[in-house]
Motif scaffolding. Structure first.
Motif, PDB file in Angstrom:
ATOM      1  N   VAL A 204       0.867  -1.056   0.144  1.00  0.00           N
ATOM      2  CA  VAL A 204      -0.085  -0.261  -0.056  1.00  0.00           C
ATOM      3  C   VAL A 204       0.840   1.132  -0.016  1.00  0.00           C
ATOM      4  CG1 VAL A 204      -1.747   1.122   1.389  1.00  0.00           C
ATOM      5  CG2 VAL A 204      -1.761  -1.344   1.408  1.00  0.00           C
ATOM      6  N   ILE A 205       0.873   1.984  -0.992  1.00  0.00           N
ATOM      7  CA  ILE A 205       1.448   3.462  -1.180  1.00  0.00           C
ATOM      8  C   ILE A 205       0.695   4.297  -1.195  1.00  0.00           C
ATOM      9  CG2 ILE A 205       3.190   4.429  -2.520  1.00  0.00           C
ATOM     10  CD1 ILE A 205       4.400   1.824  -3.573  1.00  0.00           C
ATOM     11  N   GLY A 206       0.378   5.242  -0.517  1.00  0.00           N
ATOM     12  CA  GLY A 206      -0.608   6.386  -0.476  1.00  0.00           C
ATOM     13  C   GLY A 206      -0.143   7.515  -1.002  1.00  0.00           C
ATOM     14  N   PHE A 207      -1.239   8.314  -1.276  1.00  0.00           N
ATOM     15  CA  PHE A 207      -1.003   9.987  -1.751  1.00  0.00           C
ATOM     16  C   PHE A 207      -0.678  10.211  -3.107  1.00  0.00           C
ATOM     17  CE2 PHE A 207      -1.500  10.523   2.823  1.00  0.00           C
ATOM     18  CZ  PHE A 207      -2.206  11.675   2.936  1.00  0.00           C
TER      19      PHE A 207
ATOM     20  N   GLU B 217      16.184   1.335   5.933  1.00  0.00           N
ATOM     21  CA  GLU B 217      15.361   1.546   4.611  1.00  0.00           C
ATOM     22  C   GLU B 217      13.914   1.735   5.439  1.00  0.00           C
ATOM     23  OE1 GLU B 217      13.423  -0.346   0.738  1.00  0.00           O
ATOM     24  OE2 GLU B 217      15.768  -0.399   0.996  1.00  0.00           O
ATOM     25  N   ILE B 218      13.471   3.099   5.039  1.00  0.00           N
ATOM     26  CA  ILE B 218      12.117   3.472   5.490  1.00  0.00           C
ATOM     27  C   ILE B 218      11.143   2.890   4.593  1.00  0.00           C
ATOM     28  CG2 ILE B 218      10.579   5.308   5.807  1.00  0.00           C
ATOM     29  CD1 ILE B 218      13.121   7.072   5.979  1.00  0.00           C
ATOM     30  N   PRO B 219       9.924   2.422   5.046  1.00  0.00           N
ATOM     31  CA  PRO B 219       8.909   1.883   3.843  1.00  0.00           C
ATOM     32  C   PRO B 219       8.545   2.872   3.095  1.00  0.00           C
ATOM     33  CG  PRO B 219       8.499   1.101   6.130  1.00  0.00           C
ATOM     34  CD  PRO B 219       9.556   2.022   6.466  1.00  0.00           C
ATOM     35  N   LEU B 220       8.380   2.617   1.684  1.00  0.00           N
ATOM     36  CA  LEU B 220       8.107   3.645   0.728  1.00  0.00           C
ATOM     37  C   LEU B 220       6.828   4.403   1.152  1.00  0.00           C
ATOM     38  CD1 LEU B 220       8.526   4.947  -2.189  1.00  0.00           C
ATOM     39  CD2 LEU B 220       7.452   2.943  -3.007  1.00  0.00           C
TER      40      LEU B 220
ATOM     41  N   GLY C  87       3.571  13.525   0.945  1.00  0.00           N
ATOM     42  CA  GLY C  87       2.282  13.857   0.357  1.00  0.00           C
ATOM     43  C   GLY C  87       1.111  14.677   0.969  1.00  0.00           C
ATOM     44  N   ALA C  88       1.025  14.337   2.332  1.00  0.00           N
ATOM     45  CA  ALA C  88       0.314  15.019   3.051  1.00  0.00           C
ATOM     46  C   ALA C  88       0.427  16.526   3.314  1.00  0.00           C
ATOM     47  CB  ALA C  88      -0.003  14.331   4.536  1.00  0.00           C
ATOM     48  N   PRO C  89       1.672  16.900   3.796  1.00  0.00           N
ATOM     49  CA  PRO C  89       1.664  18.156   3.973  1.00  0.00           C
ATOM     50  C   PRO C  89       1.711  19.164   2.589  1.00  0.00           C
ATOM     51  CG  PRO C  89       3.541  17.005   4.533  1.00  0.00           C
ATOM     52  CD  PRO C  89       2.847  16.094   4.231  1.00  0.00           C
ATOM     53  N   PHE C  90       2.309  18.336   1.700  1.00  0.00           N
ATOM     54  CA  PHE C  90       2.294  19.064   0.167  1.00  0.00           C
ATOM     55  C   PHE C  90       0.993  19.368  -0.322  1.00  0.00           C
ATOM     56  CE2 PHE C  90       3.235  18.481  -4.412  1.00  0.00           C
ATOM     57  CZ  PHE C  90       3.987  19.542  -4.698  1.00  0.00           C
TER      58      PHE C  90
ATOM     59  N   THR D  55       6.114   8.434   0.913  1.00  0.00           N
ATOM     60  CA  THR D  55       5.063   9.173   0.213  1.00  0.00           C
ATOM     61  C   THR D  55       3.918   9.799   0.965  1.00  0.00           C
ATOM     62  OG1 THR D  55       3.556   6.914  -0.076  1.00  0.00           O
ATOM     63  CG2 THR D  55       5.405   7.425  -1.674  1.00  0.00           C
ATOM     64  N   SER D  56       3.556   9.241   2.104  1.00  0.00           N
ATOM     65  CA  SER D  56       2.575   9.962   3.168  1.00  0.00           C
ATOM     66  C   SER D  56       3.309  11.054   3.976  1.00  0.00           C
ATOM     67  CB  SER D  56       2.222   9.076   4.203  1.00  0.00           C
ATOM     68  OG  SER D  56       1.358   7.766   3.472  1.00  0.00           O
ATOM     69  N   LEU D  57       4.573  11.150   4.015  1.00  0.00           N
ATOM     70  CA  LEU D  57       5.084  11.953   4.838  1.00  0.00           C
ATOM     71  C   LEU D  57       5.309  13.188   3.840  1.00  0.00           C
ATOM     72  CD1 LEU D  57       7.864  10.127   6.990  1.00  0.00           C
ATOM     73  CD2 LEU D  57       5.915  11.720   7.854  1.00  0.00           C
TER      74      LEU D  57
END
Length: 334
Positions: free
Chosen positions: A256-259, A306-309, A317-320, A313-315
């Motif tokens: 699951v890859i959000g945003f 390694e950080i989960p992808l 995508g959400a503020p952006f 994308t959430s970090l």
């Protein structure tokens, strides 16, 4: 319009090539850009060839495919639902795919059903079945209103989410594997995953791009679109099913890859305007670039860990997205 499309696609292609080159160069072993290009064209030393061709390039290609699928699917959902806040997960497809993957992991069936392809295949099937179940709930007298469809998606997603939580609570020794998959990752994904996804992406993109004019007319309202010659219910079904197939194919190989499907089409819309004949093709490039850089950050930020992808994308995508919504939406006709 054609000149505008050629100009934007040309610029997006150059940006994508630059992103690929930088991602191939950056890593625990830094490789000069000249060495990267030399290796891609058959030169380079043995170490560079191993790192670039066997480790980084397969992952980069998969990131491009996943990003393109999620972004163009998001654009399709936003167009047919006439809602710039819609994304590929609004109809519960993500939760549906996650249930399939969690089931396989929980009962240790990774190697007994379809070998190493068990998780992607089962996640894909359950994601698609979820869409048809949502459509079944939303349809009334042969009609499918967008408000009913969204509500059905939210209900199904909430229900499936609770089942996933139950599976996680039962998972015991495989807890970390399930959670890591649900956070999304491209770690240790070879060429075979791109081969699984590529046919769905190619067919899906061709179908979605053919609906650009119809989605433009959808912005005027379904009744107006019908009077202008659009087969509304047929178009809705084509776009929804195709967008779901693209989403399910991406989720099945990456987790699951959000945003991506939310931010990228919205950003493209802010740049080029509301014409879906531009938004759809440019979302392909935008999604590819977005996921590629997010994955590069995921593997570089906390090296050697390694950080989960999906977390990256959430970090990002959400503020952006919040910034775009606050600063940009006033000047755009959504």
């Amino acid at each position: 319009m054609k000149k505008k499309l050629v100009l934007f696609v040309g610029g997006a292609t150059l940006l994508l090539l630059f992103s690929i080159t930088m991602s191939l160069s950056i890593g625990s072993s830094m490789i000069p850009i000249t060495e990267v290009w030399s290796t891609l064209f058959g030169g380079g030393d043995e170490v560079s060839r191993a790192i670039i061709l066997q480790v980084r390039l397969p992952r980069i290609v998969l990131a491009i495919l996943v990003g393109a699928a999620l972004a163009v699917a998001g654009a399709g959902f936003q167009g047919v639902l006439r809602n710039p806040l819609a994304d590929p997960y609004i109809l519960g497809v993500s939760s549906g795919a996650s249930i399939g993957a969690a089931f396989i992991i929980l009962f240790g069936l990774q190697s007994t059903l379809f070998g190493k392809y068990s998780i992607p295949i089962v996640a894909f099937i359950t994601g698609v079945l979820t869409l048809f179940f949502v459509i079944f709930i939303a349809k009334k007298s042969g009609q499918m209103k967008k408000e009913t469809l969204i509500l059905a998606g939210v209900i199904v997603q909430a229900f499936l989410g609770s089942i996933i939580s139950l599976m996680v609570s039962m998972s015991g020794t495989v807890l970390n594997e399930i959670i890591f998959w649900m956070m999304g990752s491209l770690t240790l994904k070879g060429w075979e995953y791109s081969q699984i996804m590529a046919p769905y992406l190619l067919i899906g993109i061709i179908i979605i791009l053919s609906q650009g004019r119809a989605l433009n007319l959808f912005t005027l309202g379904e009744r107006t679109a019908l009077h202008l010659g659009v087969q509304v219910e047929r178009t809705k079904m084509i776009v929804l099913v195709t967008s779901t197939l693209l989403t399910a194919s991406a989720v099945s190989v990456s987790g699951v890859i959000g945003f991506v499907g939310l931010v990228v089409p919205h950003l493209i819309r802010l740049i080029v305007g509301p014409d879906y004949r531009l938004i759809l093709p440019l979302s392909i490039f935008g999604g590819s670039i977005y996921v590629l850089w997010a994955d590069t950050i995921a593997r570089m930020a906390l090296m050697p860990k390694e950080i989960p992808l999906g977390v990256v994308t959430s970090l990002l995508g959400a503020p952006f997205f919040a910034y775009l919504l606050k600063k940009g939406s006033k000047g755009v006709h959504l």
